[in-house]
Every structure is written in C-alpha cells, then in structure tokens.
Write a protein that holds these residues in place. Structure first.
Motif, PDB file in Angstrom:
ATOM      1  N   GLN A 173      -0.537  -8.966 -16.009  1.00  0.00           N
ATOM      2  CA  GLN A 173       0.135  -6.921 -15.653  1.00  0.00           C
ATOM      3  C   GLN A 173      -0.634  -6.914 -14.241  1.00  0.00           C
ATOM      4  N   VAL A 174      -1.247  -7.393 -13.644  1.00  0.00           N
ATOM      5  CA  VAL A 174      -1.807  -6.825 -12.790  1.00  0.00           C
ATOM      6  C   VAL A 174      -1.011  -7.612 -11.231  1.00  0.00           C
ATOM      7  N   GLU A 176       3.286  -8.440  -6.885  1.00  0.00           N
ATOM      8  CA  GLU A 176       4.312  -8.999  -7.068  1.00  0.00           C
ATOM      9  C   GLU A 176       5.544  -8.706  -6.795  1.00  0.00           C
ATOM     10  N   ASN A 177       5.402  -8.025  -7.844  1.00  0.00           N
ATOM     11  CA  ASN A 177       6.471  -6.893  -7.198  1.00  0.00           C
ATOM     12  C   ASN A 177       6.723  -5.551  -6.752  1.00  0.00           C
ATOM     13  N   ASN A 178       5.642  -5.756  -6.010  1.00  0.00           N
ATOM     14  CA  ASN A 178       5.029  -4.454  -5.609  1.00  0.00           C
ATOM     15  C   ASN A 178       5.575  -4.983  -3.781  1.00  0.00           C
ATOM     16  N   TYR A 179       4.753  -6.207  -3.590  1.00  0.00           N
ATOM     17  CA  TYR A 179       5.027  -6.695  -2.151  1.00  0.00           C
ATOM     18  C   TYR A 179       6.521  -6.986  -1.790  1.00  0.00           C
ATOM     19  N   ARG A 198       0.670  -3.254   4.363  1.00  0.00           N
ATOM     20  CA  ARG A 198      -0.272  -2.806   3.525  1.00  0.00           C
ATOM     21  C   ARG A 198      -0.035  -3.187   2.092  1.00  0.00           C
ATOM     22  N   ALA A 199       0.958  -3.203   1.835  1.00  0.00           N
ATOM     23  CA  ALA A 199       1.238  -4.069   0.527  1.00  0.00           C
ATOM     24  C   ALA A 199      -0.185  -5.685  -0.004  1.00  0.00           C
ATOM     25  N   LEU A 200      -0.183  -6.196   1.214  1.00  0.00           N
ATOM     26  CA  LEU A 200      -0.564  -7.048   0.603  1.00  0.00           C
ATOM     27  C   LEU A 200      -2.369  -7.021   0.910  1.00  0.00           C
ATOM     28  N   GLU A 201      -2.900  -5.884   1.619  1.00  0.00           N
ATOM     29  CA  GLU A 201      -3.606  -4.929   1.161  1.00  0.00           C
ATOM     30  C   GLU A 201      -4.347  -4.666   0.057  1.00  0.00           C
ATOM     31  N   GLU A 202      -3.017  -4.049  -0.653  1.00  0.00           N
ATOM     32  CA  GLU A 202      -3.128  -3.623  -2.063  1.00  0.00           C
ATOM     33  C   GLU A 202      -3.544  -5.139  -2.946  1.00  0.00           C
TER      34      GLU A 202
END
Length: 166
Positions: A28-29, A34-37, A45-49
C-alpha cells in the motif's frame, strides 16, 4: 516448558502475522508513493517523502524479522536443552540396562559352574603317642670348641712364610 509453549502458540505466530501484515502495508505504501510522485507538482518533495516512507518501512520490517529470528533461536535453544536432557536420561537408562544384563550374564555363568567339594575334616592329624618334652637344661657355651677349625688367616700366613706362592 511454558516458555516453549508460549513461543510456539503466541509469539512466533504473532511475529509471522506481523510480517504478513507488513507485506500488505508495504504494498500500500509503495502504491501511495508511486501515485503521489506521479500526481505531485513538486517532484523533489515527493521523492523525499518516498525516501522517508521507504526508510521507515525497511526499519519496521527489519525489526519484525529480528524479533521473529530471536524468537526462533530461543525456541531452538529450548528444544536443544530438552534434547540434551532426554539424551542424558536415555544414557542413564542404557547404563541401567547394561548393568542388569551384566548381572544376568554373571548369574547364568554362576549356574553353569559346580561347587567345589571341600572336605570338612582336619588336614593336620595329631600324633598318636605324644613324646614327653625334655626339660630345658642350660649349658655354658664352650668357645674353644671350634678353635681347631680356624678362620684361614694362620693357613695363609703359613704359605707366605714358606715362600710357596701359586
């Protein structure tokens, strides 16, 4: 024994189910990251998260694996201890059986032997006519009784004096 039962019935199955749950949570994570990026406008910021989630997820999984491995090792130690005790008991029983077999074998050997016929009569027979012991009479020692025998010194001197050397 209670510790072994607790490990088998509670802790190891709980650790295994936590790993299975962790697998589904990681899936799930991964999907969320993947969707967030893909949807994020700020890719950095998405990569850092995503890195943060990955680090937390790997730490969680490694902790679960470590806990489960320690429980399995503890289980193996308890079982090895039980095996040593059983081996000791088995060795004791084996020794007891060997001693019993030795006793039985010696008893069987004893059955095959014959008793020695021993004569119960006295071996020493007293003489029929007892001689009367003579009464002890003290006699003085005669030191001159053996003077004629000598000790060889005079005989040796006689040959030296006459000059007869062999």
């Amino acid at each position: 024994m209670a510790e072994l039962q607790m490990l088998l019935e509670e802790e190891i199955p709980a650790g295994r189910s936590a790993l299975v749950d962790s697998f589904s949570n990681l899936d799930q994570v991964a999907e969320y990251c993947e969707n967030n990026y893909v949807q994020s406008t700020d890719k950095q910021r998405a990569l850092e998260e995503t890195k943060s989630f990955t680090t937390q997820s790997l730490a969680s999984v490694s902790y679960l694996i470590n806990t489960l491995a320690n429980n399995v090792l503890q289980l193996l130690d308890i079982q090895a201890s039980q095996l040593r005790r059983m081996e000791s008991s088995l060795n004791h029983i084996t020794q007891t059986v060997d001693v019993h077999n030795e006793k039985v074998a010696r008893r069987e050997i004893g059955i095959l032997t014959t008793n020695k016929n021993t004569c119960r009569s006295h071996k020493i027979v007293a003489p029929a006519d007892q001689e009367r012991a003579l009464r002890y009479i003290r006699k003085p020692i005669d030191y001159s009784a053996l003077d004629h025998v000598g000790h060889g010194v005079k005989w040796l001197l006689r040959f030296k004096g006459t000059g007869l050397n062999h």
